[in-house]
Design a protein around this motif. Structure first.
Motif, PDB file in Angstrom:
ATOM      1  N   SER A  76      -3.626  18.177 -44.778  1.00 26.26           N
ATOM      2  CA  SER A  76      -3.705  16.783 -44.610  1.00 26.26           C
ATOM      3  C   SER A  76      -3.200  15.623 -44.055  1.00 26.26           C
ATOM      4  CB  SER A  76      -4.254  16.216 -46.326  1.00 26.26           C
ATOM      5  OG  SER A  76      -4.317  14.910 -46.380  1.00 26.26           O
ATOM      6  N   LEU A  77      -3.304  15.642 -42.070  1.00 25.68           N
ATOM      7  CA  LEU A  77      -2.514  15.105 -40.976  1.00 25.68           C
ATOM      8  C   LEU A  77      -2.948  13.999 -41.734  1.00 25.68           C
ATOM      9  CD1 LEU A  77      -3.144  17.929 -38.046  1.00 25.68           C
ATOM     10  CD2 LEU A  77      -1.191  17.451 -39.771  1.00 25.68           C
ATOM     11  N   PRO A  78      -2.207  12.683 -41.151  1.00 23.79           N
ATOM     12  CA  PRO A  78      -1.966  11.439 -41.277  1.00 23.79           C
ATOM     13  C   PRO A  78      -2.632  11.134 -40.183  1.00 23.79           C
ATOM     14  CG  PRO A  78       0.312  12.373 -41.545  1.00 23.79           C
ATOM     15  CD  PRO A  78      -0.981  13.616 -41.409  1.00 23.79           C
ATOM     16  N   PHE A  79      -3.462  11.389 -40.052  1.00 20.28           N
ATOM     17  CA  PHE A  79      -4.418  10.713 -38.047  1.00 20.28           C
ATOM     18  C   PHE A  79      -5.438  10.543 -38.192  1.00 20.28           C
ATOM     19  CE2 PHE A  79      -0.409  13.171 -37.462  1.00 20.28           C
ATOM     20  CZ  PHE A  79       0.947  12.266 -37.125  1.00 20.28           C
ATOM     21  N   ASP A  80      -5.496   9.664 -37.431  1.00 22.10           N
ATOM     22  CA  ASP A  80      -7.464   9.221 -37.589  1.00 22.10           C
ATOM     23  C   ASP A  80      -7.745  10.139 -36.565  1.00 22.10           C
ATOM     24  OD1 ASP A  80      -6.989   6.551 -38.454  1.00 22.10           O
ATOM     25  OD2 ASP A  80      -6.765   5.506 -37.546  1.00 22.10           O
ATOM     26  N   CYS A  81      -8.950  11.097 -36.765  1.00 24.24           N
ATOM     27  CA  CYS A  81     -10.438  11.559 -35.884  1.00 24.24           C
ATOM     28  C   CYS A  81      -9.877  11.382 -34.385  1.00 24.24           C
ATOM     29  CB  CYS A  81     -11.140  11.288 -36.678  1.00 24.24           C
ATOM     30  SG  CYS A  81     -11.688  11.737 -38.038  1.00 24.24           S
ATOM     31  N   GLU A  82     -10.045  12.165 -33.494  1.00 25.61           N
ATOM     32  CA  GLU A  82      -9.762  12.616 -32.301  1.00 25.61           C
ATOM     33  C   GLU A  82      -8.901  11.540 -31.631  1.00 25.61           C
ATOM     34  OE1 GLU A  82     -13.430  12.453 -30.612  1.00 25.61           O
ATOM     35  OE2 GLU A  82     -14.321  14.144 -31.419  1.00 25.61           O
ATOM     36  N   THR A  83      -7.264  11.821 -32.251  1.00 30.20           N
ATOM     37  CA  THR A  83      -6.227  10.237 -31.545  1.00 30.20           C
ATOM     38  C   THR A  83      -5.568  11.105 -31.273  1.00 30.20           C
ATOM     39  OG1 THR A  83      -5.495  10.066 -33.597  1.00 30.20           O
ATOM     40  CG2 THR A  83      -7.231   8.466 -33.514  1.00 30.20           C
ATOM     41  N   VAL A  84      -5.174  12.817 -31.367  1.00 35.12           N
ATOM     42  CA  VAL A  84      -3.722  12.818 -30.839  1.00 35.12           C
ATOM     43  C   VAL A  84      -4.178  13.685 -29.590  1.00 35.12           C
ATOM     44  CG1 VAL A  84      -2.305  15.418 -31.919  1.00 35.12           C
ATOM     45  CG2 VAL A  84      -2.922  13.376 -33.570  1.00 35.12           C
ATOM     46  N   ASP A  85      -3.139  14.483 -28.549  1.00 36.55           N
ATOM     47  CA  ASP A  85      -3.599  14.808 -27.469  1.00 36.55           C
ATOM     48  C   ASP A  85      -2.988  15.909 -27.555  1.00 36.55           C
ATOM     49  OD1 ASP A  85      -3.885  12.588 -25.017  1.00 36.55           O
ATOM     50  OD2 ASP A  85      -1.804  11.948 -26.380  1.00 36.55           O
ATOM     51  N   LEU A  86      -1.733  16.519 -28.754  1.00 35.96           N
ATOM     52  CA  LEU A  86      -1.213  17.468 -28.293  1.00 35.96           C
ATOM     53  C   LEU A  86      -0.660  17.503 -30.221  1.00 35.96           C
ATOM     54  CD1 LEU A  86       0.370  19.859 -27.428  1.00 35.96           C
ATOM     55  CD2 LEU A  86       2.383  18.574 -27.379  1.00 35.96           C
ATOM     56  N   VAL A  87      -0.566  18.495 -30.958  1.00 35.79           N
ATOM     57  CA  VAL A  87      -0.778  18.981 -32.121  1.00 35.79           C
ATOM     58  C   VAL A  87       0.234  20.750 -32.068  1.00 35.79           C
ATOM     59  CG1 VAL A  87      -1.374  20.176 -34.168  1.00 35.79           C
ATOM     60  CG2 VAL A  87      -3.032  18.728 -33.215  1.00 35.79           C
ATOM     61  N   VAL A  88       1.785  20.393 -31.899  1.00 33.96           N
ATOM     62  CA  VAL A  88       2.203  21.219 -32.429  1.00 33.96           C
ATOM     63  C   VAL A  88       2.860  22.275 -33.136  1.00 33.96           C
ATOM     64  CG1 VAL A  88       4.634  19.958 -31.623  1.00 33.96           C
ATOM     65  CG2 VAL A  88       4.507  22.437 -30.388  1.00 33.96           C
ATOM     66  N   ALA A  89       3.081  23.274 -33.303  1.00 37.44           N
ATOM     67  CA  ALA A  89       4.431  23.641 -34.627  1.00 37.44           C
ATOM     68  C   ALA A  89       5.229  24.632 -33.674  1.00 37.44           C
ATOM     69  CB  ALA A  89       3.111  24.395 -35.614  1.00 37.44           C
TER      70      ALA A  89
END
Length: 156
Positions: free
Chosen positions: A82-95
């Protein structure tokens, strides 16, 4: 002690991520899921307007060593489910060295929800055997994320 005993990520890993970004700069938001103490998170600050590290452990987040003059990093308690971000707001997701803990039924759904079209998912691991992108189930799940890119890096 744990922070000092972990290997550092080479600059080449970051350069490769930036080189493969499909979106035009400036990049607004990068998130590091399962960020722990922010070891991978903090260097991202140089290329993104804002960087957010997300981890389930408050103690890990408290151990982050953010340089005093940096104002574009924050840490949040949260999980891959459950990522605490709005829809289509993130440029990069890294793990970075964390994806082996993820719920692979929920994480791709969350990534698909928060990534901008053309955004990128990156999984980084110290060794190939620990990197989820070398396991066929993870590759299939990541490839199923529509209109998204992903890359897997190891730091051997």
């Amino acid at each position: 002690m744990l922070i000092k005993s972990r290997p550092r990520y080479p600059d080449d890993v970051y350069r490769e991520i930036y080189r493969n970004m499909k979106l035009d700069q400036p990049w607004s938001l990068a998130i590091d899921v399962g960020c722990g103490n922010g070891q991978f998170t903090i260097p991202l600050r140089k290329e993104f307007d804002k960087v957010v590290g997300v981890d389930v452990s408050e103690n890990q987040l408290k151990s982050a060593d953010i340089p005093e003059d940096v104002d574009n990093i924050e840490f949040r308690i949260g999980s891959d489910e459950s990522l605490p971000f709005d829809c289509e707001t993130v440029d990069l997701v890294v793990a970075a060295q964390a994806a082996h803990w993820f719920n692979w039924e929920r994480f791709p759904v969350e990534v698909d929800r928060v990534l901008k079209p053309g955004g990128m998912v990156v999984m980084v691991g110290y060794h190939e055997s620990l990197n989820p992108c070398y396991h066929s189930d993870a590759i299939t799940v990541l490839e199923d994320i529509r209109y998204r890119s992903y890359r897997c890096f190891t730091t051997n």
